[in-house]
Design a protein around this motif. Structure first.
Motif, mmCIF file in Angstrom:
data_model
loop_
_atom_site.group_PDB
_atom_site.id
_atom_site.type_symbol
_atom_site.label_atom_id
_atom_site.label_comp_id
_atom_site.label_asym_id
_atom_site.label_seq_id
_atom_site.Cartn_x
_atom_site.Cartn_y
_atom_site.Cartn_z
ATOM 1 N N ILE A 1 4.281 -9.737 -4.312
ATOM 2 C CA ILE A 1 4.641 -11.045 -4.846
ATOM 3 C C ILE A 1 4.829 -11.958 -3.644
ATOM 4 O O ILE A 1 5.655 -11.679 -2.771
ATOM 5 N N VAL A 2 4.041 -13.003 -3.573
ATOM 6 C CA VAL A 2 4.144 -13.973 -2.484
ATOM 7 C C VAL A 2 4.775 -15.226 -3.074
ATOM 8 O O VAL A 2 4.247 -15.818 -4.015
ATOM 9 N N ARG A 3 5.883 -15.590 -2.510
ATOM 10 C CA ARG A 3 6.641 -16.751 -2.991
ATOM 11 C C ARG A 3 6.472 -17.878 -1.981
ATOM 12 O O ARG A 3 6.794 -17.710 -0.800
ATOM 13 N N THR A 4 5.981 -19.014 -2.443
ATOM 14 C CA THR A 4 5.819 -20.158 -1.557
ATOM 15 C C THR A 4 6.190 -21.427 -2.304
ATOM 16 O O THR A 4 6.513 -21.392 -3.494
ATOM 17 N N GLY A 5 6.157 -22.544 -1.611
ATOM 18 C CA GLY A 5 6.558 -23.791 -2.250
ATOM 19 C C GLY A 5 5.874 -25.010 -1.681
ATOM 20 O O GLY A 5 5.342 -25.002 -0.578
ATOM 21 N N ILE A 6 5.902 -26.025 -2.501
ATOM 22 C CA ILE A 6 5.481 -27.363 -2.112
ATOM 23 C C ILE A 6 6.764 -28.051 -1.676
ATOM 24 O O ILE A 6 7.701 -28.183 -2.474
ATOM 25 N N LEU B 1 0.827 -1.211 0.000
ATOM 26 C CA LEU B 1 0.000 0.000 0.000
ATOM 27 C C LEU B 1 0.862 1.263 0.000
ATOM 28 O O LEU B 1 0.461 2.307 -0.524
ATOM 29 N N ALA B 2 2.055 1.162 0.569
ATOM 30 C CA ALA B 2 2.968 2.309 0.631
ATOM 31 C C ALA B 2 3.787 2.480 -0.650
ATOM 32 O O ALA B 2 4.581 3.409 -0.752
ATOM 33 N N GLY B 3 3.609 1.579 -1.626
ATOM 34 C CA GLY B 3 4.281 1.731 -2.910
ATOM 35 C C GLY B 3 5.453 0.806 -3.158
ATOM 36 O O GLY B 3 6.003 0.802 -4.256
ATOM 37 N N ALA B 4 5.843 0.036 -2.162
ATOM 38 C CA ALA B 4 6.898 -0.962 -2.384
ATOM 39 C C ALA B 4 6.291 -2.160 -3.110
ATOM 40 O O ALA B 4 5.063 -2.305 -3.186
ATOM 41 N N VAL B 5 7.152 -3.012 -3.627
ATOM 42 C CA VAL B 5 6.708 -4.305 -4.153
ATOM 43 C C VAL B 5 7.372 -5.367 -3.279
ATOM 44 O O VAL B 5 8.491 -5.802 -3.545
ATOM 45 N N PRO B 6 6.704 -5.759 -2.201
ATOM 46 C CA PRO B 6 7.291 -6.777 -1.335
ATOM 47 C C PRO B 6 7.293 -8.142 -2.010
ATOM 48 O O PRO B 6 6.331 -8.505 -2.682
ATOM 49 N N VAL B 7 8.407 -8.840 -1.844
ATOM 50 C CA VAL B 7 8.516 -10.235 -2.248
ATOM 51 C C VAL B 7 8.505 -10.996 -0.931
ATOM 52 O O VAL B 7 9.519 -11.078 -0.239
ATOM 53 N N SER B 8 7.328 -11.468 -0.568
ATOM 54 C CA SER B 8 7.121 -12.072 0.750
ATOM 55 C C SER B 8 7.286 -13.584 0.620
ATOM 56 O O SER B 8 6.534 -14.249 -0.093
ATOM 57 N N ILE B 9 8.282 -14.107 1.317
ATOM 58 C CA ILE B 9 8.700 -15.497 1.122
ATOM 59 C C ILE B 9 8.252 -16.372 2.288
ATOM 60 O O ILE B 9 8.612 -16.145 3.444
ATOM 61 N N PHE B 10 7.449 -17.373 1.928
ATOM 62 C CA PHE B 10 6.988 -18.413 2.853
ATOM 63 C C PHE B 10 7.464 -19.730 2.239
ATOM 64 O O PHE B 10 6.872 -20.199 1.263
ATOM 65 N N PRO B 11 8.526 -20.341 2.767
ATOM 66 C CA PRO B 11 9.139 -21.480 2.095
ATOM 67 C C PRO B 11 8.208 -22.667 1.833
ATOM 68 O O PRO B 11 8.487 -23.470 0.950
ATOM 69 N N ARG B 12 7.124 -22.771 2.555
ATOM 70 C CA ARG B 12 6.172 -23.864 2.345
ATOM 71 C C ARG B 12 4.752 -23.315 2.420
ATOM 72 O O ARG B 12 4.459 -22.406 3.202
ATOM 73 N N TRP B 13 3.861 -23.917 1.627
ATOM 74 C CA TRP B 13 2.434 -23.596 1.732
ATOM 75 C C TRP B 13 1.981 -23.738 3.177
ATOM 76 O O TRP B 13 1.193 -22.940 3.677
#
Length: 178
Positions: free
Chosen positions: A107-112, A65-77
């Motif tokens: 951008i939310v990065r996650t994985g199986i 919302l503040a204008g950044a593009v966060p790449v938020s990393i959650f290594p597993r679903w």
């Protein structure tokens, strides 16, 4: 082209954009296979967080919302499940709730989780892609099946001009197999 190499190339591409910040557990310190894809990202762009997934997703929305593009990393679903309230009720719905007044592109990065060579048990190998597709009305979810899928997905997520967020789902087993 290799799956891992394409992930690394994608993270370097994202890091070239001054709006991006990489956040989560094991982003500034080693700890997951995803950590290795961030080794050339400038340290000042890596925001190491405690294990507090709901807080992380709330921060993701706020930064977007503040204008950044966060790449938020959650290594597993399975870890991302702990942030679902923020993801479903806030990040996904901000555009709808504000009738288009607010956009929050993240951008939310996650994985199986990988199962080979050692099976980490079921709390690490969930794939909730289809369930999330049914719950999200604005977030696009992309599953990375092949190495050639990787870079275009991250490029799309960063360069999209519709203000939508993207969840990108990786396969842990493919880091070393494809």
């Amino acid at each position: 082209m290799k799956y891992f190499d394409e992930l690394k190339r994608s993270m370097d591409f994202l890091a070239a954009d001054p709006r991006t910040v990489f956040m989560g557990q094991a982003v500034a310190v080693p700890g997951t296979a995803m950590s290795n894809t961030l080794k050339d990202v400038p340290r000042e762009r890596l925001l190491e967080l405690p294990v507090a997934e709901e807080m992380q997703m709330g921060m993701t929305t706020g930064m977007a919302l503040a204008g950044a593009v966060p790449v938020s990393i959650f290594p597993r679903w399975n870890f991302l499940l702990c942030g679902m309230s923020q993801l479903i009720n806030h990040l996904d719905k901000i555009d709808v709730m504000s009738t288009g007044g607010y956009k929050a592109k993240a951008i939310v990065r996650t994985g199986i989780g990988s199962q080979r060579p050692l099976h980490p048990q079921h709390q690490h190998i969930g794939d909730y892609t289809e369930a999330l597709r049914m719950m999200c009305s604005t977030i696009e979810i992309i599953r990375l099946e092949e190495p050639e899928d990787v870079f275009p997905a991250y490029e799309r997520a960063l360069l999209r001009d519709d203000g939508r967020s993207t969840i990108i789902v990786e396969y842990g087993d493919y880091y070393g197999e494809k």
